[in-house]
Design an enzyme around this catalytic site. Structure first.
Site, PDB file in Angstrom:
ATOM      1  N   HIS A 157      54.984  48.998  75.517  1.00 19.52           N
ATOM      2  CA  HIS A 157      53.743  49.978  75.498  1.00 19.52           C
ATOM      3  C   HIS A 157      53.939  51.421  75.877  1.00 19.52           C
ATOM      4  CE1 HIS A 157      51.705  46.346  75.959  1.00 19.52           C
ATOM      5  NE2 HIS A 157      50.640  46.702  75.601  1.00 19.52           N
TER       6      HIS A 157
ATOM      7  N   GLU B 263      50.663  40.522  70.179  1.00 19.42           N
ATOM      8  CA  GLU B 263      51.036  40.652  71.154  1.00 19.42           C
ATOM      9  C   GLU B 263      51.724  39.415  71.883  1.00 19.42           C
ATOM     10  OE1 GLU B 263      49.608  43.717  73.598  1.00 19.42           O
ATOM     11  OE2 GLU B 263      50.585  45.152  72.523  1.00 19.42           O
TER      12      GLU B 263
END
Length: 241
Positions: free
Chosen positions: A168, A135
């Site tokens: 997310h 990420e």
């Protein structure tokens, strides 16, 4: 954005959507349904990280050419500071969501991840280590870094952090993810070392994994014991009165 960075983004998207065919592959091999998500993500994220690191070989070879790059000692200090900054940003954003916006505390996304980790414990490695590294490469090094060349910190930081939050899929906690994304972006700009936000991100996720998965039973037992002692103390005080 150079071609290598586009391939990193494509690799990330393939990882995210590979669960669709991956679940059928593992099911065909006889893997238990509740273990499929965790097992496939361990496979997909591990392969994805290797591919990304190979794509970043030139960046790693040329890292000494980056201007105003902090020393290793300062990077270590900022890594430690960054951990506390990330925790502070997370809890400050959660407080705003709860008190001002009226959202219930907690994250459904985290609860789902905890369930998968309990079904396939090796999945914790993805949650705590591999996932944060990927990420930070994607959202800070590639996306934020590319935007920061064209815009100021706040525009680049907010845009990349919103994308980070949206990926997310936990839109109730959009503010929390955005605040953390901005914190990681600040650490990256401040030190010019992607390893610094990586360390802070790993620390946050590792803490959550340890508290909610590895030591969850022990912590619950301690809480129950504390509540029992508290009740006995209150009964004792009530008897004296």
């Amino acid at each position: 954005m150079n071609r290598r960075y586009w391939w990193i983004i494509i690799t990330f998207l393939i990882i995210q959507f590979s669960i669709l065919p991956g679940q059928y592959i593992l099911y065909w091999f006889g893997v238990e349904i509740e273990r499929i998500f965790g097992m496939w993500n361990v496979i997909a994220f591990s392969i994805g990280l290797v591919i990304m690191l190979l794509l970043l070989r030139k960046d790693m070879q040329d890292r000494h050419l980056v201007r105003d790059r902090t020393s290793r000692g300062d990077a270590l200090i900022w890594s430690i500071i960054g951990i506390f900054m990330a925790f502070a940003a997370q809890y400050a954003a959660a407080f705003v969501q709860m008190v001002i916006l009226g959202f219930e505390p907690g994250s459904e996304n985290t609860e789902i991840i905890v369930e998968f980790a309990q079904a396939f414990p090796l999945f914790i490695i993805v949650v705590a280590i591999i996932g944060p590294i990927i990420e930070e490469i994607v959202f800070r090094l590639v996306i934020f870094g590319s935007l920061y060349k064209r815009f100021n910190f706040w525009i680049a930081g907010i845009l990349s952090s919103l994308i980070f939050a949206a990926m997310h899929g936990d839109f109730q906690n959009l503010l929390v993810y955005t605040a953390m994304g901005l914190t990681f972006a600040f650490l990256y700009v401040k030190t010019k070392r992607i390893i610094v936000p990586i360390i802070a991100h790993v620390a946050i996720n590792l803490f959550v994994a340890l508290v909610q998965v590895v030591f969850a039973d022990q912590i619950n037992d301690m809480i129950n014991e504390f509540e029992e002692v508290q009740q006995q103390v209150l009964l004792f005080i009530g008897g004296l009165l």
